[in-house]
Design an enzyme around this catalytic site. Sequence first.
Site, PDB file in Angstrom:
ATOM      1  N   CYS A   4       0.880  -1.278  -0.059  1.00 34.78           N
ATOM      2  CA  CYS A   4      -0.096   0.028  -0.002  1.00 34.78           C
ATOM      3  C   CYS A   4       0.783   1.244   0.081  1.00 34.78           C
ATOM      4  O   CYS A   4       1.546   1.594  -0.883  1.00 34.78           O
ATOM      5  CB  CYS A   4      -0.960   0.110   1.232  1.00 34.78           C
ATOM      6  SG  CYS A   4      -2.274   1.131   0.988  1.00 34.78           S
TER       7      CYS A   4
ATOM      8  N   HIS B  96      -3.832  -4.721  -0.467  1.00 34.74           N
ATOM      9  CA  HIS B  96      -3.386  -5.401   0.923  1.00 34.74           C
ATOM     10  C   HIS B  96      -3.490  -6.994   0.817  1.00 34.74           C
ATOM     11  O   HIS B  96      -4.655  -7.571   0.909  1.00 34.74           O
ATOM     12  CB  HIS B  96      -4.183  -5.117   2.055  1.00 34.74           C
ATOM     13  CG  HIS B  96      -4.124  -3.525   2.487  1.00 34.74           C
ATOM     14  ND1 HIS B  96      -3.136  -3.064   3.360  1.00 34.74           N
ATOM     15  CD2 HIS B  96      -4.627  -2.098   1.946  1.00 34.74           C
ATOM     16  CE1 HIS B  96      -3.363  -1.933   3.189  1.00 34.74           C
ATOM     17  NE2 HIS B  96      -3.949  -1.425   2.584  1.00 34.74           N
TER      18      HIS B  96
ATOM     19  N   GLU C 229      -2.498  -8.965   2.907  1.00 37.71           N
ATOM     20  CA  GLU C 229      -3.025  -9.546   4.128  1.00 37.71           C
ATOM     21  C   GLU C 229      -4.428  -9.252   4.396  1.00 37.71           C
ATOM     22  O   GLU C 229      -4.955  -9.857   5.526  1.00 37.71           O
ATOM     23  CB  GLU C 229      -2.091  -8.874   5.274  1.00 37.71           C
ATOM     24  CG  GLU C 229      -2.558  -7.537   5.713  1.00 37.71           C
ATOM     25  CD  GLU C 229      -2.252  -6.478   4.691  1.00 37.71           C
ATOM     26  OE1 GLU C 229      -1.714  -6.868   3.671  1.00 37.71           O
ATOM     27  OE2 GLU C 229      -2.357  -5.114   5.153  1.00 37.71           O
TER      28      GLU C 229
END
Lengths: 274, 201
Positions: free
Chosen positions: B77, B179, B181
């Site tokens: 990001c 992202h 994650e």
Amino acid sequence: MLAKRIIPCLDCDLNVPHGRVVKGVEFKQIRYAGEPVDLATRYYEEGADEIVFLDITASHERRETMTDVIKATTENVFVPICVGGGIRKPEDYVNMLKAGADKCSTNTAAIHNPDLINEASKVVGSQACVIGIDAKRRYVENPKESEDKIIVETDKGYCWFDCSIYGGREFTGIDAIAWAIECEERGAGEILLTSMDRDGTKDGYDNYLNKAISEAVNIPVIASGGVGSPEHIYNAFTQGKADAALAASIFHFKEYSVGFVKKYLKKRGIPVRL
Amino acid sequence: MIVIINYGSGNLKSIKNGFTKIGEETVISQDIREMEKADALVLPGVGAFGTAMEHLESYKDIIHEHINNGKPFLGVCLGLQVLFTKSQENKGVKGLDIFKGEVMKIPEEGLKIPHMGWNNLKIVNECSILDGIENDYMYFVHSYYAKPDDEDIIAATTNYGIDLTAAVCRDNVFATQFHPEKSGEVGLNILKNFVKSIPSK
């Protein structure tokens, strides 16, 4: 192409260890749906795009139970997590984000202290600042006589939308559309919009409300309140112009799975992540 | 050891949880000595370009050294954006300048800003961290996007009015605007691919 999001919402009663997810109709007939961590994990596996945890007790004393729930959930759930209820100070945002949440939603605290939005968005960024708006229709006879309110023409006549606080127990007289615009200007990143007329009814979202707010702001709007079928979710996107749809009981009590709803939407031409 | 650089920005816990889930130990650290010993560095980040660069001041040298030594590096990001020369978000602030180019504001033109939510990738150049990934949906939250001078470093784009840079790769340097994650199982596969780029693995 940006997908429309499907967001299961877990209303959490944190007065027991690990908390429990409950769902009531207008705060009556509370049904117990399971433990927050278990339900969140199930929805993640079914394809939820995001998960919202609302602390319905909104109590500061139970903060630790909520951070424990978030910590345990995010060990196995890899989609964005939003937490609402009892978020009052910028440090509440920071603590929830540290526990693993991505966003915090505030309603009552933001109405009492709008500067909270400016302060929190500076500290954690707009993307983490969700504003919950619980709105109720207030019908008017003559739209021209309500100059201080933004009037919307609905299926049942002209109305403006009144913001409520304390989980629908108190009304403020604040115009929800004007408030949404102010929230965006103050740095809010998203609106979680609940219709108090529809919440718990399963009659479908208030898409007059959804459309009015979605067109008034340039930040995403999550439709909430009243969903009873996948078609209602479809309508929230097409008629309500919502960016995301939130649902609770249709998922909790296994009427529909998240995956089923998304396949239905895809078949009807709505971009969703499958 | 994979070291996640803690420079006071963003949700570091989630990226650590992602690596833990795929069986990889990581440490969240502010300690330069720990970064010097790292097999791989991860630079997360949420917030503004200028503030991030201020906080990164003490880590600039170690990041450059790590990359110059050919060790795997992952930016996520804002951790992608700061790898570039400069940003329209905070004019006059110099980025890490690992990639030449500018970070631009996403043109509004009737679209909601930030670009938030799940959007699908278009793979445009081969890159090992995107092995097995096709036009999958990833989770994005950003108002700015990177425009590299050398378009060949763009591994994937995503369309939001225009094609936005979604992932960049050059040798041992990988970065994603989305992202991983927060992008479900597919996102975790990207973390797995990154781990594979570590020579000791």
